[in-house]
Each structure stands twice: as C-alpha cells, then as structure tokens.
Design a protein around this motif. Structure first.
Motif, PDB file in Angstrom:
ATOM      1  N   GLU A   1      14.860   4.891   8.400  1.00  0.00           N
ATOM      2  CA  GLU A   1      15.334   5.696   7.263  1.00  0.00           C
ATOM      3  C   GLU A   1      14.158   6.402   6.576  1.00  0.00           C
ATOM      4  OE1 GLU A   1      17.096   3.587   3.866  1.00  0.00           O
ATOM      5  OE2 GLU A   1      18.782   4.981   3.975  1.00  0.00           O
ATOM      6  N   GLU A   2      13.035   5.682   6.439  1.00  0.00           N
ATOM      7  CA  GLU A   2      11.857   6.331   5.852  1.00  0.00           C
ATOM      8  C   GLU A   2      11.452   7.542   6.699  1.00  0.00           C
ATOM      9  OE1 GLU A   2       9.402   2.941   3.345  1.00  0.00           O
ATOM     10  OE2 GLU A   2       8.925   3.116   5.471  1.00  0.00           O
ATOM     11  N   GLU A   3      11.367   7.329   7.989  1.00  0.00           N
ATOM     12  CA  GLU A   3      10.865   8.394   8.874  1.00  0.00           C
ATOM     13  C   GLU A   3      11.840   9.564   8.998  1.00  0.00           C
ATOM     14  OE1 GLU A   3       9.786   6.671  12.632  1.00  0.00           O
ATOM     15  OE2 GLU A   3       8.259   5.381  11.730  1.00  0.00           O
TER      16      GLU A   3
ATOM     17  N   HIS B   1      15.946  -0.592  10.398  1.00  0.00           N
ATOM     18  CA  HIS B   1      16.741   0.345   9.605  1.00  0.00           C
ATOM     19  C   HIS B   1      15.865   0.940   8.485  1.00  0.00           C
ATOM     20  CE1 HIS B   1      19.797   1.916   6.851  1.00  0.00           C
ATOM     21  NE2 HIS B   1      19.169   1.228   5.914  1.00  0.00           N
ATOM     22  N   HIS B   2      15.081   0.092   7.828  1.00  0.00           N
ATOM     23  CA  HIS B   2      14.224   0.549   6.729  1.00  0.00           C
ATOM     24  C   HIS B   2      13.217   1.614   7.196  1.00  0.00           C
ATOM     25  CE1 HIS B   2      11.774   0.464   3.115  1.00  0.00           C
ATOM     26  NE2 HIS B   2      10.722   0.272   3.878  1.00  0.00           N
ATOM     27  N   ILE B   3      12.512   1.323   8.286  1.00  0.00           N
ATOM     28  CA  ILE B   3      11.475   2.284   8.704  1.00  0.00           C
ATOM     29  C   ILE B   3      12.077   3.527   9.359  1.00  0.00           C
ATOM     30  CG2 ILE B   3       9.546   0.658   8.745  1.00  0.00           C
ATOM     31  CD1 ILE B   3       9.836   0.239  11.666  1.00  0.00           C
TER      32      ILE B   3
ATOM     33  N   ALA C   1       0.838  -1.219   0.000  1.00  0.00           N
ATOM     34  CA  ALA C   1       0.000   0.000   0.000  1.00  0.00           C
ATOM     35  C   ALA C   1       0.864   1.256   0.000  1.00  0.00           C
ATOM     36  CB  ALA C   1      -0.937  -0.021   1.213  1.00  0.00           C
ATOM     37  N   GLU C   2       1.998   1.192   0.661  1.00  0.00           N
ATOM     38  CA  GLU C   2       2.929   2.334   0.688  1.00  0.00           C
ATOM     39  C   GLU C   2       3.469   2.610  -0.719  1.00  0.00           C
ATOM     40  OE1 GLU C   2       5.933   3.331   4.194  1.00  0.00           O
ATOM     41  OE2 GLU C   2       6.785   1.835   2.850  1.00  0.00           O
ATOM     42  N   GLU C   3       3.755   1.547  -1.456  1.00  0.00           N
ATOM     43  CA  GLU C   3       4.231   1.716  -2.841  1.00  0.00           C
ATOM     44  C   GLU C   3       3.136   2.328  -3.713  1.00  0.00           C
ATOM     45  OE1 GLU C   3       5.617  -2.147  -4.052  1.00  0.00           O
ATOM     46  OE2 GLU C   3       7.272  -2.080  -2.616  1.00  0.00           O
TER      47      GLU C   3
ATOM     48  N   GLU D   1      14.405  -2.184  -1.071  1.00  0.00           N
ATOM     49  CA  GLU D   1      14.412  -2.759   0.282  1.00  0.00           C
ATOM     50  C   GLU D   1      13.121  -3.528   0.562  1.00  0.00           C
ATOM     51  OE1 GLU D   1      17.574   0.094   2.684  1.00  0.00           O
ATOM     52  OE2 GLU D   1      15.462   0.236   3.222  1.00  0.00           O
ATOM     53  N   HIS D   2      11.990  -3.047   0.050  1.00  0.00           N
ATOM     54  CA  HIS D   2      10.736  -3.800   0.226  1.00  0.00           C
ATOM     55  C   HIS D   2      10.874  -5.203  -0.344  1.00  0.00           C
ATOM     56  CE1 HIS D   2       7.904  -0.028   0.566  1.00  0.00           C
ATOM     57  NE2 HIS D   2       8.685  -0.193   1.616  1.00  0.00           N
ATOM     58  N   HIS D   3      11.524  -5.300  -1.484  1.00  0.00           N
ATOM     59  CA  HIS D   3      11.723  -6.613  -2.104  1.00  0.00           C
ATOM     60  C   HIS D   3      12.614  -7.507  -1.224  1.00  0.00           C
ATOM     61  CE1 HIS D   3      11.863  -9.561  -5.226  1.00  0.00           C
ATOM     62  NE2 HIS D   3      13.177  -9.520  -5.258  1.00  0.00           N
TER      63      HIS D   3
ATOM     64  N   LEU E   1       2.318   6.132  -1.792  1.00  0.00           N
ATOM     65  CA  LEU E   1       3.419   7.094  -1.648  1.00  0.00           C
ATOM     66  C   LEU E   1       4.459   6.994  -2.764  1.00  0.00           C
ATOM     67  CD1 LEU E   1       5.084   9.175   0.079  1.00  0.00           C
ATOM     68  CD2 LEU E   1       6.029   7.200   1.281  1.00  0.00           C
ATOM     69  N   TYR E   2       5.039   5.805  -2.926  1.00  0.00           N
ATOM     70  CA  TYR E   2       6.192   5.725  -3.835  1.00  0.00           C
ATOM     71  C   TYR E   2       5.809   5.907  -5.305  1.00  0.00           C
ATOM     72  CZ  TYR E   2       9.083   4.744   0.180  1.00  0.00           C
ATOM     73  OH  TYR E   2       9.737   4.861   1.386  1.00  0.00           O
ATOM     74  N   SER E   3       4.595   5.499  -5.677  1.00  0.00           N
ATOM     75  CA  SER E   3       4.182   5.745  -7.064  1.00  0.00           C
ATOM     76  C   SER E   3       4.054   7.248  -7.313  1.00  0.00           C
ATOM     77  CB  SER E   3       2.866   5.030  -7.376  1.00  0.00           C
ATOM     78  OG  SER E   3       1.813   5.639  -6.684  1.00  0.00           O
TER      79      SER E   3
HETATM   80 FE   LIG Z   1       8.636   0.946   3.432  1.00  0.00          FE
END
Ligand SMILES: [Fe+2]
Ligand SMILES: [Fe+2]
Length: 163
Positions: free
Chosen positions: A115-117, A111-113, A52-54, A77-79, A57-59
């Motif tokens: 970095e997003e925040e 680390h992923h979340i 849902a984020e992709e 990173e999601h992959h 947000l990312y699209s």
């Molecule tokens: Fe994410």
C-alpha cells in the motif's frame, strides 16, 4: 519530480529486504536456531525501518494537510505491526500457533508495504519540494542506523498490550 524518487527508492530497497526475510522465515521449522535468529533480524529491521520512516517521511507528510488521512493510516499500521511482532515473540516458536500467527503477520505486513509503494508514495510525490526531499533523505539515513542499534525483541502478548 525526478529527484523525489531517491527517498522512495531507498524505502523500497528496505521493503524488498523485508520480503526476502519473510520468505526465508516461512521456510524455517520448529524451534530452530535459524528461526530464532531470522525472527530477531526481522524484528529489528522492521522496527527500525518504521521508526526512521516516521521521522523522515511521515513527519514531513503531516505538514501537508491533503495527506493527513494516508499518514495517520500508515502510522496506525506501524503500531499494529509492533504489537504483532511482540505477540509473536511471546508465542512458543515450536508451536503450530506460532506459524499460523506468523502467516497472518506476513499477510498484514506485505499489505502495509504494498500500500505504501502503490498508493501512498506516488501520491506523496505531489506535495514535496526540494527541501523536503533533501531533509527526508538525510533524516532517514541517520535515523535508520541509530534505530537499528536500539531496536529490540520485546515479547508481549497482544491481549496484554495496553495501547
Ligand atoms: Fe511503513
Ligand atoms: Fe515502509
């Protein structure tokens, strides 16, 4: 810019839920029903959040050339997160290997979340207009539920993952 925080607050709410689930899982032991149930909950929650984020947000960010690098980085990173979850699902839950893989995953996901925040979201705010914000909020709420219904635990060893 005040309005733009709504979607990011919503994503952070999910991230906090993820941190809590990771904490709870670290306290489980062996092949307990509790570990199995929590791992299934974590998998569905993380897969549906990322999808849902992709879509929301990312699209949207892919249409903003200055953020291309950050967007590609996060989607890649999601992959990797998907692959790590599938690898964990294909590993014997009562083994020590599962716990060490899980601890590695815990580190990778936080680390992923973080970095997003801390890096991506504040930068993204600079490129969004009201229409983008409205679109992202709507798409995220609609897609998160739908993706949650469809999310599954799909065991696959990392070495067997083709892509
Ligand atoms: Fe994410
Ligand atoms: Fe996220």
């Amino acid at each position: 810019m005040a309005d733009s925080t709504e979607i990011f607050d919503r994503l952070k709410q999910d991230h906090d839920k993820h941190r809590q689930l990771l904490d709870k899982l670290k306290e489980t032991s062996g092949e307990s029903g509790q570990r199995e149930a929590l791992f299934e909950e974590l998998t569905k929650e993380l897969k549906s959040h990322a999808a849902a984020e992709e879509q929301a947000l990312y699209s949207t960010m892919l249409r903003k050339p200055p953020t291309t690098d950050e967007t590609r980085h996060s989607v890649a990173e999601h992959h990797e997160i998907d692959e790590a979850l599938n690898d964990l699902a294909a590993t014997d839950m009562s083994s020590g290997a599962w716990l060490s893989k899980f601890k590695e995953f815990d580190h990778q996901y936080r680390h992923h979340i973080d970095e997003e925040e801390e890096d991506h979201f504040p930068d993204f705010e600079n490129y969004l207009d009201d229409k983008d914000r409205e679109h992202m909020e709507r798409v995220f709420e609609r897609r998160k539920d739908k993706e949650m219904d469809e999310a599954e635990v799909t065991p696959e060893k990392k070495e067997d993952a083709k892509e």
